[in-house]
Scaffold this active site. Structure first.
Site, short mmCIF file in Angstrom:
data_model
loop_
_atom_site.label_atom_id
_atom_site.label_comp_id
_atom_site.label_asym_id
_atom_site.label_seq_id
_atom_site.Cartn_x
_atom_site.Cartn_y
_atom_site.Cartn_z
N SER A 118 0.79 -1.40 -0.07
CA SER A 118 -0.13 0.10 0.13
C SER A 118 0.79 1.36 0.02
O SER A 118 0.42 2.23 -0.43
CB SER A 118 -0.86 -0.06 1.23
OG SER A 118 -0.05 -0.24 2.23
N ASP B 106 -2.24 8.56 10.71
CA ASP B 106 -1.54 7.40 10.13
C ASP B 106 0.05 7.60 9.84
O ASP B 106 0.50 8.57 9.37
CB ASP B 106 -2.30 6.86 8.91
CG ASP B 106 -1.96 5.89 8.34
OD1 ASP B 106 -0.69 5.20 8.64
OD2 ASP B 106 -2.48 5.37 7.10
N HIS C 72 1.23 5.18 6.17
CA HIS C 72 1.04 5.39 4.70
C HIS C 72 1.14 7.02 4.49
O HIS C 72 0.54 7.88 4.96
CB HIS C 72 -0.46 5.02 4.63
CG HIS C 72 -0.75 3.62 4.73
ND1 HIS C 72 -1.49 3.22 5.90
CD2 HIS C 72 -0.38 2.48 3.89
CE1 HIS C 72 -1.46 1.93 5.92
NE2 HIS C 72 -0.96 1.34 4.54
#
Length: 396
Positions: A199, A367, A370
């Site tokens: 990701s 986060d 990411h």
């Protein structure tokens, strides 16, 4: 003489009428091409679904079967359905693939002369779906209604066979529009950088404006298009075993060739206990992929993942060298004598330079793993710069 002129006028009128009728027919639902002899040379613009057909497009309903005289259609229309879509224009309706999978015969077929083609895809309503053609993945995990992407593909057997398939279990796999144009009469991909990863590497949609980003998505901004095209086959949540065994590596093995690069970044999800992959197992799976790609003539390049935004010590130094099976990746690069981009260390040096607050601003809100679009761009810049340093990329 007067009689001859009248006959010629009638013939011209009939010819004009036939050309006009053929043009109108070519833009109508289920129509064949106005000039079948020209198939594969003219651009194709398909509008899928049972709604109105946009001007300049060929309308294709779910029930439209492929026929040799028409040169396009569904191989098994009984496994297709017309569905609504929430977009406008070609995005206002779609078809849904009821059977799918990269090896499925439930494909949309288009007769094409041998050559290299650019295929532009617009999905209907879906949460996550991938595009496959010629039995392998071409675009991974397109997300959001009316998502758009494009890819180049060589056609050697006279027909393109395409379908929309798994991106996420339970999602609707839909197609609203398809545009096809010949790039070259030679059915060969140019020099390509293939990217595999998770990701932090993957594409996010819309490609040009997504809030989240993966460095593979942003890499084309740092690579001269005259030197390489970038094909990002990374997907969120992926582990080394899944990339190898789930069909993504198959794409690179099918198309990879001398002069290509294959950037492979794994480890983040492999270290998660739920994936039950030891560091020894991880290393051997990665070794297998490196060797499979090297056998095509392409150059594998191992890349380590960057750390978390919060990997700062009390002195303000960012370091994450013990994360994500980095040591196994480094050892593998040395053992297999393949290039190595230590993005983990490169990113830490950059993060240390800009400080904790600026580093956190490069990640998604709330986060620490990411990157957002700006963070992904910085990571892509670091990867490209190191490839240039190793003379794997020409300087821009």
């Amino acid at each position: 003489m007067v009689a001859i002129l009248r006959v010629l006028r009638r013939l011209r009128a009939r010819t004009i009428g036939k050309v006009l009728a053929a043009t109108l027919l070519g833009a109508s639902t289920g129509a064949c091409l106005a000039d079948p002899a020209a198939y594969g040379h003219r651009p194709y613009h398909f509008d899928f679904g049972n709604g109105s057909v946009e001007p300049g497009h060929l309308g294709v309903r779910a029930e439209d079967a492929y026929t040799p005289d028409k040169h396009y259609g569904f191989n098994t229309p009984e496994n297709m359905a017309n569905v609504a879509a929430s977009g406008t224009g070609v995005g206002g309706d779609a078809v849904r693939f009821l059977q799918f999978g990269t090896k499925s015969t439930n494909t949309f077929n288009v007769d094409l002369k041998p050559g290299l083609y650019e295929v532009s895809v617009t999905l209907g309503n879906t949460t996550r779906a991938s595009v496959a053609a010629e039995g392998v993945f071409q675009v991974m995990n397109m997300t959001g209604n009316n998502a758009k992407d494009a890819f180049e593909i060589p056609v050697t057997d006279g027909q393109l066979n395409l379908l929309v398939t798994e991106g996420k279990a339970g999602a609707a796999f839909t197609l609203s529009a398809l545009d096809i144009r010949m790039v070259s009469p030679k059915p060969e991909l140019g020099p390509t950088i293939w990217v595999g990863g998770d990701s932090t590497v993957a594409n996010y949609y819309p490609l040009a404006t997504s809030v989240q980003g993966g460095w593979g998505q942003m890499l084309p901004d740092y690579v001269s298009p005259d030197a390489f095209k970038v094909r990002n086959i990374a997907t969120g949540g992926q582990i080394a075993r899944g990339f190898r065994d789930g069909g993504q590596l198959e794409t690179i093995v099918k198309y990879g060739k001398s002069g290509d690069l294959f950037l492979l970044e794994m480890g983040i999800n492999d270290t998660n206990p739920k994936n039950a992959t030891t560091e020894v197992e991880f290393k051997e799976i990665m070794r297998d992929m490196v060797r499979q790609v090297a056998a095509t003539g392409a150059t594998p390049v191992l890349v380590t993942p960057q750390g978390r935004a919060t990997d700062f010590n009390a002195e303000g130094v960012h370091s994450s060298v013990n994360r994500w099976y980095r040591h196994a990746t480094l050892a593998l690069a040395e053992e297999e004598h393949v290039p190595f981009v230590d993005l983990n260390v490169l990113a830490s040096a950059y993060f240390t330079q800009i400080g904790p607050e600026a580093t956190l601003a490069l990640y998604m809100s709330g986060d620490t793993l990411h990157p957002n679009r700006a963070g992904a761009a910085e990571l892509a810049r670091l990867v490209a710069a190191d490839l240039e340093r190793q003379q794997l990329l020409p300087a821009r």
